[in-house]
Scaffold this active site. Structure first.
Site, PDB file in Angstrom:
ATOM      1  NE  ARG A   1      -3.303   2.376   2.792  1.00 35.43           N
ATOM      2  CZ  ARG A   1      -3.127   3.173   3.852  1.00 35.43           C
ATOM      3  NH1 ARG A   1      -2.394   2.794   4.871  1.00 35.43           N
ATOM      4  NH2 ARG A   1      -3.709   4.345   3.892  1.00 35.43           N
TER       5      ARG A   1
ATOM      6  CG  HIS B   1      -0.399   8.732   3.795  1.00 37.40           C
ATOM      7  ND1 HIS B   1      -0.557   7.399   4.085  1.00 37.40           N
ATOM      8  CD2 HIS B   1       0.153   9.282   4.905  1.00 37.40           C
ATOM      9  CE1 HIS B   1      -0.113   7.148   5.306  1.00 37.40           C
ATOM     10  NE2 HIS B   1       0.332   8.286   5.825  1.00 37.40           N
TER      11      HIS B   1
ATOM     12  CD  GLU C   1      -3.393   7.690  10.305  1.00 38.02           C
ATOM     13  OE1 GLU C   1      -2.704   8.711  10.448  1.00 38.02           O
ATOM     14  OE2 GLU C   1      -3.090   6.596  10.810  1.00 38.02           O
TER      15      GLU C   1
ATOM     16  CG  ASN D   1      -4.390   3.605   9.138  1.00 41.38           C
ATOM     17  OD1 ASN D   1      -4.646   2.744   8.301  1.00 41.38           O
ATOM     18  ND2 ASN D   1      -3.891   4.782   8.810  1.00 41.38           N
TER      19      ASN D   1
ATOM     20  CE1 TYR E   1       1.025   2.324  13.658  1.00 49.79           C
ATOM     21  CE2 TYR E   1      -0.965   3.466  12.961  1.00 49.79           C
ATOM     22  CZ  TYR E   1       0.297   2.974  12.681  1.00 49.79           C
ATOM     23  OH  TYR E   1       0.830   3.138  11.423  1.00 49.79           O
TER      24      TYR E   1
ATOM     25  CD  GLU F   1      -0.839   4.013   8.472  1.00 49.37           C
ATOM     26  OE1 GLU F   1      -0.475   4.340   9.623  1.00 49.37           O
ATOM     27  OE2 GLU F   1      -0.995   4.837   7.560  1.00 49.37           O
TER      28      GLU F   1
HETATM   29  O1  IFM Z   1       3.770   7.408   9.976  1.00 51.96           O
HETATM   30  C1  IFM Z   1       2.425   7.480  10.300  1.00 51.96           C
HETATM   31  C2  IFM Z   1       1.566   7.367   9.057  1.00 51.96           C
HETATM   32  O2  IFM Z   1       1.897   8.317   8.103  1.00 51.96           O
HETATM   33  C3  IFM Z   1       0.117   7.572   9.424  1.00 51.96           C
HETATM   34  N1  IFM Z   1      -0.273   6.686  10.477  1.00 51.96           N
HETATM   35  C4  IFM Z   1       0.565   6.592  11.641  1.00 51.96           C
HETATM   36  C5  IFM Z   1       2.021   6.378  11.237  1.00 51.96           C
HETATM   37  C6  IFM Z   1       2.900   6.338  12.491  1.00 51.96           C
HETATM   38  O3  IFM Z   1       2.788   7.519  13.193  1.00 51.96           O
END
Ligand code: IFM
Length: 452
Positions: free
Chosen positions: A74, A118, A163, A300, A302, A357
């Site tokens: 991606r 992005h 995002e 995404n 985390y 992500e």
């Molecule tokens: O690097 C970033 C990415 O561009 C967008 N999502 C989070 C990642 C880590 O911070």
């Protein structure tokens, strides 16, 4: 039962973070090209001018991906590389770069997944008001049409936005990212609405210009929520918390404010009440455009918050214990979010899911033996992917997983101080070195995640 046979094991990057070649071959500037030049904005004045020099080294990078066994990659298009002014005249050299990249990926047996945006807003459009100008709906639509026109003969998966929470929130509300503004709340809501309309128009234009059937989605972010226990009331509390809207000063960080209009065709009631004084005019026509049907939902992910049902019948966030594990960038390590996040999202939005992500930054460096040992990354990924597998086994339709990131890169305001890659980049020489986690991920892909 585990991951489906054609599960898209992938890795992700974005244009500004890796490409470099900031002023080459007719590329126009974007807001990050300009912002990084402002003193004091980015860690030690780092810029993406060279970054990983991927623009010149993409063949080497694709060879690495092939060796890693990636099924999917991606990446984002640098809008001003193909349209230097953001609209109008096409820069054929920019198109040629992505043509070659796509061809190299396909030759390597790797499926390209394109993200249109992005965070690379062309500076020329920013000067015309950027996301504040309603015309951006058409500008972004035309750009999407061009990308589809040129690449959809070979690419079948597209994401519109990456995002929106971040690029509106950090760029225009708190000002820590390009263009570094602290705009009035009312303006930020207008911007958010324009962003969503632009998404809808892009979906239409991608399809209109497609050379074959394509699939389109979006890739928002957000903090997931997971229940403190398996008790139904805690599960319900986590679900409620995940889709609650944020307080006004943090409004962009919510999940439902962005995703409900796209997938359900309306903004969440709670937000309409809470934000009423700041909202732009929202018409039925707008909502129809925003909810133009999409094929899959990207998220995404985390980390997440642990939630339980409080005595007052309202969700309550459970305080983390002292010394709770965290990554180098100080984000908590919460593997459960990769089980509960997709599960709740699919319940609500009823679409196949891609994890667009997931990953972490570590304090990686080259050891005396010349290798890069990153046990924390392997441990993190194993824990998170186990949870993802559990979600798949419980029937959540998850089609793919994109590790963030293929290689170390420009981490926005943190510059090169944070390393998120599977591949270590020595920025002095541009040498790529496989971290231990890259080998681990290669082996995991080979066995389709069976050993998790
Ligand atoms: O690097 C970033 C990415 O561009 C967008 N999502 C989070 C990642 C880590 O911070």
């Amino acid at each position: 039962m585990g991951f489906q046979k054609d599960f898209a094991w992938g890795a992700a990057t974005s244009a500004y973070q890796i490409e470099g070649a900031a002023e080459e071959d007719g590329k126009g500037r974007n807001i990050w090209d300009v912002y990084t030049r402002e003193p004091g904005k980015v860690y030690e004045g780092h810029t993406g001018d060279i970054a990983c020099d991927h623009y010149h080294r993409f063949r080497e990078d694709v060879a690495i991906m092939k060796e890693m066994g990636l099924k999917a990659y991606r990446f984002s298009i640098n809008w001003a590389r193909v349209l230097p002014e953001g609209k109008g005249k096409v820069n054929e050299a920019g198109i040629a770069f992505y043509d070659q990249l796509i061809d190299a990926l396909l030759e390597a047996g790797i499926e390209p997944y394109i993200t249109l945006y992005h965070w690379e807003l062309p500076y020329a459009l920013y000067l015309k008001g950027g996301w504040m100008n309603e015309k951006i709906v058409d500008w972004f639509g035309a750009y999407a049409g061009l990308i589809s026109e040129r690449f959809s003969d070979r690419v079948t998966h597209f994401f519109t936005l990456n995002e929106p929470q971040c690029f509106v929130g950090l760029g225009f509300l708190t000002g820590g990212h390009a263009p570094g503004l602290r705009a009035p709340l009312r303006d930020t809501f207008q911007m958010g609405h324009n962003v969503l309309k632009a998404h809808g128009r892009a979906v239409q234009m991608l399809r209109l210009h497609a050379k074959q059937p394509i699939e389109v989605g979006i890739a928002p972010t957000g903090t997931m929520c997971y229940p403190a226990t398996d008790a139904p009331q805690d599960i319900d509390a986590a679900r409620q918390q995940l889709f609650a809207v944020e307080e006004l000063e943090n409004w962009t960080w919510g999940v439902s404010w962005w995703s409900d209009p796209v997938l359900l065709g309306h903004y969440p009631e709670e937000g309409l009440r809470k934000y009423e004084a700041y909202l732009p005019r929202i018409t039925q026509e707008d909502l129809k455009l925003i909810s133009e049907p999409i094929d899959f939902y990207g998220q995404n992910i985390y980390n997440g918050k642990c939630v339980r049902m409080g005595g007052d019948g309202k969700p309550e966030i459970v305080k983390r214990y002292e010394g709770f594990p965290k990554t180098a960038i100080q984000w908590p390590v919460t593997p459960e979010c990769l089980y509960w996040g997709p599960r709740f999202l699919q319940e609500r939005y009823q679409k196949p899911i891609y994890i667009t992500e997931n990953g972490l930054s570590c304090q990686d460096s080259i050891s005396l033996d010349g290798k890069v040992h990153d046990p924390a990354r392997i441990d993190f990924l194993a824990r998170y992917l186990r949870e993802l597998k559990r979600a798949v086994e419980d029937g959540v339709d998850i089609r793919g997983y994109f590790q963030w990131s293929l290689m170390d890169n420009f981490e926005w305001a943190c510059g090169y101080s944070e390393r998120f890659g599977l591949i270590f980049v020595d920025y002095q020489t541009q040498k790529r070195i496989w971290k231990d986690s890259a080998y681990w991920y290669r082996d995991l892909i080979r066995e389709n995640g069976d050993g998790l």
